[in-house]
Design a protein around this motif. Sequence first.
Motif, short mmCIF file in Angstrom:
data_model
loop_
_atom_site.label_atom_id
_atom_site.label_comp_id
_atom_site.label_asym_id
_atom_site.label_seq_id
_atom_site.Cartn_x
_atom_site.Cartn_y
_atom_site.Cartn_z
N LEU A 275 -3.85 -0.67 3.71
CA LEU A 275 -2.71 -1.23 2.97
C LEU A 275 -1.63 -0.20 2.70
CD1 LEU A 275 -4.66 -3.54 0.48
CD2 LEU A 275 -3.86 -4.02 2.81
N GLU A 276 -1.59 0.85 3.49
CA GLU A 276 -0.60 1.92 3.30
C GLU A 276 0.83 1.40 3.39
OE1 GLU A 276 0.47 6.38 4.94
OE2 GLU A 276 -0.98 5.17 6.02
N ALA A 277 1.09 0.43 4.28
CA ALA A 277 2.44 -0.09 4.47
C ALA A 277 2.71 -1.35 3.65
CB ALA A 277 2.68 -0.38 5.96
N LEU A 278 1.77 -1.70 2.78
CA LEU A 278 1.96 -2.88 1.92
C LEU A 278 2.95 -2.53 0.81
CD1 LEU A 278 0.84 -5.81 1.51
CD2 LEU A 278 -0.70 -4.81 -0.18
N GLU A 279 3.97 -3.36 0.65
CA GLU A 279 4.99 -3.12 -0.37
C GLU A 279 4.76 -3.93 -1.64
OE1 GLU A 279 8.73 -3.87 1.54
OE2 GLU A 279 8.42 -2.27 2.99
N TYR A 280 4.08 -5.09 -1.50
CA TYR A 280 3.87 -5.96 -2.66
C TYR A 280 2.67 -6.85 -2.39
CZ TYR A 280 4.51 -9.66 -6.08
OH TYR A 280 4.31 -10.55 -7.09
N ILE A 281 1.90 -7.13 -3.43
CA ILE A 281 0.82 -8.11 -3.35
C ILE A 281 0.87 -8.97 -4.61
CG2 ILE A 281 -0.89 -6.52 -4.36
CD1 ILE A 281 -2.95 -7.91 -2.42
N SER A 282 0.80 -10.29 -4.41
CA SER A 282 0.84 -11.23 -5.52
C SER A 282 -0.58 -11.66 -5.89
CB SER A 282 1.65 -12.48 -5.13
OG SER A 282 0.92 -13.24 -4.17
N SER A 283 -0.69 -12.50 -6.89
CA SER A 283 -2.01 -13.02 -7.27
C SER A 283 -2.63 -13.81 -6.12
CB SER A 283 -1.91 -13.88 -8.53
OG SER A 283 -1.04 -14.98 -8.32
N ALA A 284 -1.81 -14.48 -5.32
CA ALA A 284 -2.32 -15.21 -4.16
C ALA A 284 -2.93 -14.22 -3.15
CB ALA A 284 -1.22 -16.02 -3.49
N GLY A 285 -2.30 -13.09 -2.98
CA GLY A 285 -2.83 -12.06 -2.10
C GLY A 285 -4.13 -11.48 -2.61
N LEU A 286 -4.20 -11.24 -3.92
CA LEU A 286 -5.44 -10.73 -4.52
C LEU A 286 -6.57 -11.74 -4.37
CD1 LEU A 286 -3.99 -9.14 -7.78
CD2 LEU A 286 -4.86 -7.92 -5.76
N ARG A 287 -6.26 -13.03 -4.57
CA ARG A 287 -7.28 -14.08 -4.39
C ARG A 287 -7.77 -14.11 -2.95
NH1 ARG A 287 -3.96 -16.93 -7.75
NH2 ARG A 287 -2.91 -17.97 -6.02
N SER A 288 -6.87 -13.93 -2.02
CA SER A 288 -7.23 -13.93 -0.61
C SER A 288 -8.18 -12.77 -0.29
CB SER A 288 -5.97 -13.85 0.25
OG SER A 288 -6.30 -13.91 1.60
N LEU A 289 -7.91 -11.61 -0.85
CA LEU A 289 -8.80 -10.46 -0.64
C LEU A 289 -10.17 -10.72 -1.24
CD1 LEU A 289 -6.47 -7.39 -1.28
CD2 LEU A 289 -7.04 -8.50 0.89
N MET A 290 -10.20 -11.34 -2.41
CA MET A 290 -11.48 -11.67 -3.05
C MET A 290 -12.27 -12.66 -2.19
SD MET A 290 -13.49 -11.05 -5.56
CE MET A 290 -12.55 -10.37 -6.89
N SER A 291 -11.58 -13.65 -1.67
CA SER A 291 -12.21 -14.64 -0.81
C SER A 291 -12.77 -13.99 0.46
CB SER A 291 -11.20 -15.73 -0.44
OG SER A 291 -11.74 -16.63 0.48
N LEU A 292 -11.99 -13.10 1.07
CA LEU A 292 -12.45 -12.40 2.26
C LEU A 292 -13.69 -11.57 1.95
CD1 LEU A 292 -12.22 -11.42 5.18
CD2 LEU A 292 -10.55 -9.72 4.36
N SER A 293 -13.67 -10.88 0.83
CA SER A 293 -14.81 -10.06 0.44
C SER A 293 -16.08 -10.90 0.30
CB SER A 293 -14.51 -9.35 -0.89
OG SER A 293 -15.61 -8.59 -1.30
N LYS A 294 -15.96 -12.06 -0.32
CA LYS A 294 -17.11 -12.96 -0.49
C LYS A 294 -17.62 -13.46 0.86
CE LYS A 294 -16.02 -14.47 -5.15
NZ LYS A 294 -15.65 -15.59 -6.01
N LYS A 295 -16.72 -13.81 1.76
CA LYS A 295 -17.12 -14.27 3.09
C LYS A 295 -17.85 -13.17 3.86
CE LYS A 295 -13.40 -17.63 3.60
NZ LYS A 295 -12.14 -17.95 4.28
N LEU A 296 -17.34 -11.97 3.76
CA LEU A 296 -17.98 -10.85 4.46
C LEU A 296 -19.36 -10.57 3.89
CD1 LEU A 296 -14.89 -8.51 4.91
CD2 LEU A 296 -16.18 -9.63 6.73
#
Length: 110
Positions: A47-68
Amino acid sequence: MEITVKPMEGYSVVGVKDRLDTMTVWDFEQRVNGLLKEGCTRMVLDLEALEYISSAGLRSLMSLSKKLKSAQGAMAICGLQGLPKEIFAVSGFDTVFRIHGTVAEAAASL
C-alpha cells in the motif's frame, strides 16, 4: 485506482495505487477474489502508493483477511504511509493486521 499483481513463489504481491474507497472497492474485491479463485491464498498488500482509504476500503480488507484465513491462507500489509497510515492507526486497524515496512518483511511474516 490502479491494482498490480506480482506473482511470487508461494504468494502474490498486490499493489494498490491512489484511493481505496466506495468508488473503487468493487474493482479491488473483484481482483483479489479472482486471485482467490485461482488458488492464491497468501497475499502481501503493498500500500505504499495508496493515498486514501475509506471505511469501505477497510471493510474490504477485513473481508479479504477472513476469506484468506478460511482458506488456510494469510495476508500481510506493507508500505503504509501518510494519511492511510493515520487512518489505520485511528481506526485501530494497525492492531488488527500485520503491517510491515517492506514487501520482503511482509512476505517473511506469511
